[in-house]
Scaffold this motif. Structure first.
Motif, mmCIF file in Angstrom:
data_model
loop_
_atom_site.group_PDB
_atom_site.id
_atom_site.type_symbol
_atom_site.label_atom_id
_atom_site.label_comp_id
_atom_site.label_asym_id
_atom_site.label_seq_id
_atom_site.Cartn_x
_atom_site.Cartn_y
_atom_site.Cartn_z
ATOM 1 N N GLY A 52 0.833 -1.194 0.000
ATOM 2 C CA GLY A 52 0.000 0.000 0.000
ATOM 3 C C GLY A 52 0.863 1.238 0.000
ATOM 4 O O GLY A 52 2.095 1.174 -0.044
ATOM 5 N N SER A 53 0.211 2.385 0.065
ATOM 6 C CA SER A 53 0.921 3.655 0.068
ATOM 7 C C SER A 53 1.246 4.071 1.499
ATOM 8 O O SER A 53 0.929 3.365 2.459
ATOM 9 N N GLY A 54 1.845 5.240 1.632
ATOM 10 C CA GLY A 54 2.122 5.783 2.956
ATOM 11 C C GLY A 54 0.976 6.620 3.485
ATOM 12 O O GLY A 54 1.130 7.322 4.488
ATOM 13 N N SER A 55 -0.182 6.540 2.825
ATOM 14 C CA SER A 55 -1.329 7.365 3.200
ATOM 15 C C SER A 55 -1.963 6.889 4.502
ATOM 16 O O SER A 55 -2.365 5.730 4.628
ATOM 17 N N SER B 132 8.488 -5.680 3.110
ATOM 18 C CA SER B 132 9.793 -6.156 2.632
ATOM 19 C C SER B 132 10.906 -5.516 3.447
ATOM 20 O O SER B 132 11.010 -4.281 3.525
ATOM 21 N N ASP B 133 11.725 -6.361 4.048
ATOM 22 C CA ASP B 133 12.787 -5.899 4.939
ATOM 23 C C ASP B 133 13.863 -5.146 4.157
ATOM 24 O O ASP B 133 14.176 -5.459 3.008
ATOM 25 N N GLU B 134 14.449 -4.126 4.838
ATOM 26 C CA GLU B 134 15.554 -3.348 4.282
ATOM 27 C C GLU B 134 15.214 -2.762 2.915
ATOM 28 O O GLU B 134 15.997 -2.805 1.965
ATOM 29 N N THR B 135 14.014 -2.194 2.832
ATOM 30 C CA THR B 135 13.591 -1.460 1.638
ATOM 31 C C THR B 135 12.874 -0.190 2.071
ATOM 32 O O THR B 135 12.587 0.004 3.257
ATOM 33 N N ALA B 136 12.539 0.642 1.091
ATOM 34 C CA ALA B 136 11.812 1.880 1.384
ATOM 35 C C ALA B 136 10.419 1.607 1.938
ATOM 36 O O ALA B 136 9.789 2.485 2.516
ATOM 37 N N GLU B 137 9.942 0.357 1.792
ATOM 38 C CA GLU B 137 8.614 0.031 2.292
ATOM 39 C C GLU B 137 8.549 0.135 3.812
ATOM 40 O O GLU B 137 7.476 0.388 4.369
ATOM 41 N N GLU B 138 9.655 -0.022 4.485
ATOM 42 C CA GLU B 138 9.663 0.152 5.931
ATOM 43 C C GLU B 138 9.299 1.582 6.303
ATOM 44 O O GLU B 138 8.544 1.819 7.255
ATOM 45 N N ARG B 139 9.826 2.540 5.562
ATOM 46 C CA ARG B 139 9.492 3.951 5.804
ATOM 47 C C ARG B 139 8.036 4.228 5.450
ATOM 48 O O ARG B 139 7.358 4.992 6.137
ATOM 49 N N VAL B 140 7.587 3.623 4.348
ATOM 50 C CA VAL B 140 6.186 3.798 3.925
ATOM 51 C C VAL B 140 5.234 3.309 5.010
ATOM 52 O O VAL B 140 4.266 3.988 5.364
ATOM 53 N N SER C 56 5.815 2.959 8.207
ATOM 54 C CA SER C 56 5.877 3.828 9.393
ATOM 55 C C SER C 56 5.126 5.126 9.166
ATOM 56 O O SER C 56 4.447 5.629 10.070
ATOM 57 N N ARG C 57 5.208 5.664 7.955
ATOM 58 C CA ARG C 57 4.548 6.947 7.659
ATOM 59 C C ARG C 57 3.040 6.823 7.730
ATOM 60 O O ARG C 57 2.361 7.722 8.232
ATOM 61 N N ARG C 58 2.491 5.722 7.244
ATOM 62 C CA ARG C 58 1.025 5.610 7.244
ATOM 63 C C ARG C 58 0.470 5.354 8.636
ATOM 64 O O ARG C 58 -0.719 5.491 8.862
#
Length: 454
Positions: free
Chosen positions: A410-413, A441-449, A451-453
């Motif tokens: 999903g998105s960071g929304s 997915s570990d160690e990818t930008a998805e971790e930030r996504v 957390s942001r949502r």
């Protein structure tokens, strides 16, 4: 002579035969001289402020805004018994002059509050909704509750009645034609009103009474401030945690982290490096959606910018659709064999991949209305216990009760996350807890996504 107020083409027209009152009129909210008619005009949405200012100034006036089609008061009653927080929300809206936005979680009964408000106001009402599914739901609910004809703008029909439901698209096309027909307007999923085009719906309607409903009022682009000006300030707010355990199901959120395969890792790192290198070489920093739009504009005449955007998309596809996520979903489905499960993804291709792998009914933007309705009815009846979807069930669809959600991507929304969580929070007869899994997915930008949502 009295000032005459009439509705014309999305504006309020003021006609006055007293030349010495021009300074009084020009000081009213939003009023400007209209050389074409020799009178004055104001934006329709300023009608309530305009009328209040005229009365406060002691100016004589005749109200003709709703004379033509507004109709008489409606004799409406509702059998709904409001919960305490629903009564508090309605009271807060009443105290704010029957204008404003109510923010409550998905499944908390915002429609019930709106129907109680329609009954209390008792004037011709337009309900504006974002989707055909919601158009149908609102029409059924209003027909069930009130003994007056219910009109409809949208889905191939243009039928006006004292209470009418419209899609945002149809309301945008018809607002200046029917503005004098409705004194109360309800905007369901009011955050949609922040869109550039949809704002004109509220601007072209003179309705003095306005109610906005949403689970997530604030928008990342700040357009909620425009909504507050057009509909009213947020007058009442509760979040999921305020209602969970009492009026909504208690819930848990569990994160499952998965690793990319060596091939996926190589593809991800290569693509991500191309994207990051371009940002560094151009001193671009993507802090907001508007920064990203600048990059998109650059890509129109900068081949390196286009290459960077395509690389970013490749990296996103790898991390969002990792093979290990499919394996993780298999374990979740096996663990929850007796539960009702909705699986959310960001990509249509993954929906169909999962549908084939696990024999899951699939709902995407490509699914026809009839097929989607049949799938949801079978899910509601228990014929299906699992459904997989890409975004289309996030809002605007009456989704049957489920107790487990799996967010594969999903998105960071925050709005998207809140809507997805809300799909499993309707109270459980057995008092059980709802459960949402996030697969990341570990160690990818998805971790930030992820957390942001939150």
């Amino acid at each position: 002579m009295a000032i005459e107020l009439r509705y014309r083409d999305g504006t309020i027209h003021l006609a006055d035969g007293e030349d010495d009152r021009s300074s009084d009129l020009e000081s009213l909210p939003g009023v400007e001289p209209d050389p074409r008619s020799g009178g004055y005009r104001a934006p329709a949405y300023r009608y309530a402020d305009l009328r209040d200012a005229i009365e406060k100034g002691g100016l004589p006036y005749e109200e003709r805004v709703f004379d033509a089609r507004g109709g008489d008061s409606l004799d409406l009653a509702t059998d709904y018994r409001l919960r305490e927080y629903q009564t508090d929300a309605l009271d807060a809206w009443e105290d704010a002059g029957r204008r404003g936005v109510i923010e409550l979680p998905t499944g908390s009964g915002k429609t019930v509050i709106a129907i109680a408000a329609i009954a209390a106001v008792g004037r011709p009402t337009l309900v504006v909704v974002p989707t055909i599914d919601l158009l149908n739901q609102w029409e059924r609910e209003l027909e069930r509750e009130f003994s007056v004809p219910i009109g409809r703008f949208g889905g191939g029909e243009q039928r006006r009645e004292p209470i009418t439901v419209s899609t945002y698209d149809s309301a945008y096309l018809r607002a200046d034609d029917v503005g004098d027909a409705f004194e109360f307007v309800v905007f369901d999923e009011v955050h949609h009103l922040g869109g550039e085009g949809y704002r004109d719906i509220a601007r072209l309607l003179p309705a003095p009474y306005r109610l906005g409903l949403t689970a997530t009022f604030e928008r990342p682009d700040g357009a909620h401030e425009v909504i507050a000006d057009l509909v009213g300030d947020r007058v009442y707010r509760l979040d999921i945690d305020d209602l969970a355990g009492d009026h909504l199901a208690a819930y848990d959120i569990k994160r499952i982290e998965v690793e990319l395969t060596p091939e996926e890792r190589q593809e991800y790192e290569t693509a991500q490096e191309t994207f990051v290198d371009y940002l560094k070489s151009t001193n671009l920093q993507l802090r907001s959606g508007s920064d990203y739009q600048k990059l998109v504009l650059r890509s129109g005449n900068d081949p390196r910018a286009r290459e960077a955007l395509l690389a970013k998309q490749r990296a996103r596809n790898v991390m969002m659709n990792a093979d290990a996520k499919v394996d993780a979903l298999e374990r979740v489905l096996d663990r929850h064999r007796g539960d009702r499960i909705i699986v959310f993804t960001a990509h249509t291709e993954l929906v169909y991949r999962l549908s084939r792998r696990f024999l899951l009914p699939a709902i995407t933007s490509e699914t026809g209305a009839t097929e989607r309705r049949q799938i949801l009815e079978r899910f509601r009846d228990g014929d299906y216990s699992r459904v997989v979807t890409a975004n289309v069930l996030d809002e605007g669809v009456d989704v049957p009760d489920a107790n487990v959600a799996v967010v594969l991507s999903g998105s960071g929304s925050e709005r998207e996350f809140t809507q997805r969580l809300g799909r499993i929070l309707r109270p459980k007869d057995d008092g059980g807890r709802a459960l949402l899994y996030e697969v990341v997915s570990d160690e990818t930008a998805e971790e930030r996504v992820a957390s942001r949502r939150r």
